[in-house]
Design a protein around this motif. Structure first.
Motif, short mmCIF file in Angstrom:
data_model
loop_
_atom_site.label_atom_id
_atom_site.label_comp_id
_atom_site.label_asym_id
_atom_site.label_seq_id
_atom_site.Cartn_x
_atom_site.Cartn_y
_atom_site.Cartn_z
N TYR A 259 0.83 -1.19 0.00
CA TYR A 259 0.00 0.00 0.00
C TYR A 259 0.87 1.25 0.00
O TYR A 259 1.88 1.32 0.67
CB TYR A 259 -0.89 0.01 1.24
N ASN A 260 0.45 2.23 -0.77
CA ASN A 260 1.09 3.53 -0.74
C ASN A 260 0.23 4.49 0.06
O ASN A 260 0.43 4.67 1.24
CB ASN A 260 1.32 4.05 -2.16
N ARG A 503 7.42 2.33 -2.19
CA ARG A 503 6.45 2.50 -1.11
C ARG A 503 7.14 2.98 0.16
O ARG A 503 8.33 2.78 0.35
CB ARG A 503 5.73 1.17 -0.83
N GLY A 524 11.24 4.89 2.64
CA GLY A 524 10.72 4.46 1.36
C GLY A 524 11.73 3.61 0.61
O GLY A 524 12.93 3.77 0.76
#
Length: 542
Positions: A259-260, A503, A524
């Motif tokens: 998920y971002n 991400r 990230g």
């Protein structure tokens, strides 16, 4: 630091970690009270700054803070706890006789604030007897009156408690309907209303929001039990992260869901139940050398421990040694300009301006505008993370903007920025990273870890493990951990995915210092491959 209010999260999946929910318990209505008028904050800050200067301070800053927390925890079909807390006050930091001093108070009357400023100066003067050289601050130009807020779509504190409880109980149902026997799910909400003023001429009002929704699911079989924690990331966002207003979901082949800026917690819980059933039957890994393909939900923790902490300048200088020590990345390595921290495709950077990240603010707690800067460029160590009073030690004259305090009552100090791995300039997929692997393991999610006092030798586990054969993800396996040292590991990096796979994960309660403070920080990265890494079997301890 006061540690009066703790809530202990049960379950081995949470590592028996103590999560501080600080402040006084308040009603939901109090939690939603409007913040103090900014003009009045400025008036109180000026009282502090003027009193400090009158008492002999050559520099002063004041941080007026209102810190709000909401904690909701459920297990299976029940609600275990709901806590709302508020903490408010002012912290005043000064330099007098070339030495730092600090004092704080929750009594926000003008007289109390002036007395607190005088006390901070008295502390500095008392400490100056032991100061061997004066504090040297990098210059910062005052910015006047500035406002900034986390760019949220929906304030999570305004969402009805019933909606939050319903979501968590639905998550529990989804996990148990698909194979879990037990589950606990949690929601942490944080709102930091922070006002910073300094004798440099800055008056900065920031409204910071963070959210984390972890769960731990357990399945029991004939030979024991297995656990899987949620793969959602803690974020600097509002409730839109959980209710799908910002859909940007990424499917990861062979494993789970990444998920971002949106998290389908129910889908993750349902997948966890199914994967737990597979875990109970999965074969145990054969120890040996493997090529590892690491999902961002896993690699972010390795970055945190083997890059973020060892490149904090106070650890490098030996000023900080709590929570796994100092750093192997000493100044002589940086000064050489040749220290190969990683392979030539490894580019690691710090950036507190990253959208959705936990550390995303416009200004740090010293009034320094945040920015991006390189730590490791083309594999070479090029910089550290430093504050106003540290950068002169590495021959620089501009702070990196990474000072932070967990509350108004605690003095600010150097904390890790968001530290991240740049994606491949070519926007290749996770499948492309895997396709050349003949014998490997795909790892997703954070597990247990251990790292030595120099942040050098380490061991990491995970949540999900899949065998890779001839470029394809095949069977789920268990009992995997890998061992390496920081330089060897990052020099084994041979491939990474591109920006569409990038991400941001993070740590919601990162501890440091003595007295201890916690901060929230993100990391990230894309899916990344590391070749010929030693894998052990944790069940056999070989």
């Amino acid at each position: 630091m006061e540690r009066r209010d703790f809530i202990k999260l049960g379950g081995a999946g949470m590592g028996a970690l103590l999560m501080p929910v600080s402040g006084m318990a308040v009603s939901l209505d109090q939690l939603l009270d409007k913040p103090m008028d900014v003009a009045y904050k400025k008036k109180l800050a000026d009282i502090a700054l003027n009193a400090a200067k009158a008492a002999g301070a050559t520099y002063a800053d004041a941080r007026i803070g209102r810190y709000l927390n909401q904690f909701v925890r459920t297990s299976e079909t029940r609600v275990d706890n709901i806590v709302n807390t508020e903490s408010a006050g002012i912290g005043i930091r000064v330099i007098a006789n070339g030495t730092w001093g600090f004092a704080s108070t929750s009594n926000m009357t003008p007289d109390s604030i002036a007395q607190t400023a005088q006390r901070a100066v008295a502390v500095a003067k008392a400490n100056s007897k032991f100061q061997t050289s004066p504090v040297k601050l990098a210059p910062v130009k005052g910015v006047g009156d500035v406002k900034w807020q986390t760019p949220i779509t929906k304030n999570a504190f305004e969402v009805p408690i019933k909606d939050k409880v319903d979501l968590l109980l639905s998550v529990n149902d989804a996990a148990m309907a698909n194979g879990a026997n037990f589950i606990s799910s949690t929601l942490f909400l944080v709102n930091e209303q922070k006002y910073f003023a300094s004798t440099d001429g800055s008056y900065i009002d920031q409204d910071v929001h963070r959210l984390w929704a972890p769960f731990t699911a357990t399945a029991v079989g004939p030979d024991g039990f297995k656990q899987r924690t949620g793969l959602g990331n803690p974020v600097g966002m509002g409730y839109e992260y959980l209710d799908g207003l910002e859909k940007d979901k990424i499917k990861i082949t062979g494993a789970n869901v990444g998920y971002n800026n949106s998290y389908d917690m129910l889908e993750d819980a349902a997948a966890a139940g199914k994967q737990l059933k597979a875990k109970l039957k999965a074969k145990s890994v054969e120890p040996g050398k493997y090529d590892l393909v690491l999902d961002p939900a896993h690699l972010m923790l390795t970055i945190h421990e083997s890059v973020g902490h060892p490149l904090e300048l106070d650890r490098v200088l030996g000023y900080e040694a709590n929570y796994a020590g100092t750093s192997f990345a000493t100044l002589d390595k940086w000064k050489s300009g040749k220290f190969q921290y990683g392979s030539d495709i490894v580019n690691l950077f710090a950036d507190k301006t990253q959208p959705y990240s936990l550390g995303n603010v416009a200004y740090d707690d010293e009034g320094v505008k945040t920015k991006e800067w390189d730590l490791v460029k083309d594999g070479i160590l090029v910089n550290y993370q430093a504050t106003r009073d540290q950068v002169h030690m590495i021959d620089q004259n501009e702070s990196h903007g990474c000072s932070y305090s967990q509350s108004w009552r605690d003095v600010q100090f150097q904390r890790m920025s968001n530290v991240s791995l740049k994606p491949n300039p070519k926007d290749i997929s996770a499948e492309d990273v895997i396709k050349d692997v003949e014998k490997g393991i795909y790892i997703a999610g954070r597990g247990s870890f251990s790292i030595d006092q120099q942040r050098y030798n380490f061991q990491f586990g995970g949540q999900l493990f899949y065998e890779i054969k001839d470029g394809k993800i095949v069977d789920q396996i268990e009992d995997v951990a890998y061992q390496s040292n920081t330089q060897e590991f990052w020099n084994s990096c041979t491939q990474m995915a591109g920006k569409s796979d990038y991400r941001v994960g993070g740590s919601f309660f990162d501890g440091k210092g003595q007295p201890s403070q916690v901060s929230a920080v993100s990391h990230g990265c894309p899916t990344t491959r590391f070749n010929n890494i030693n894998v052990i079997n944790t069940a056999r301890n070989v």
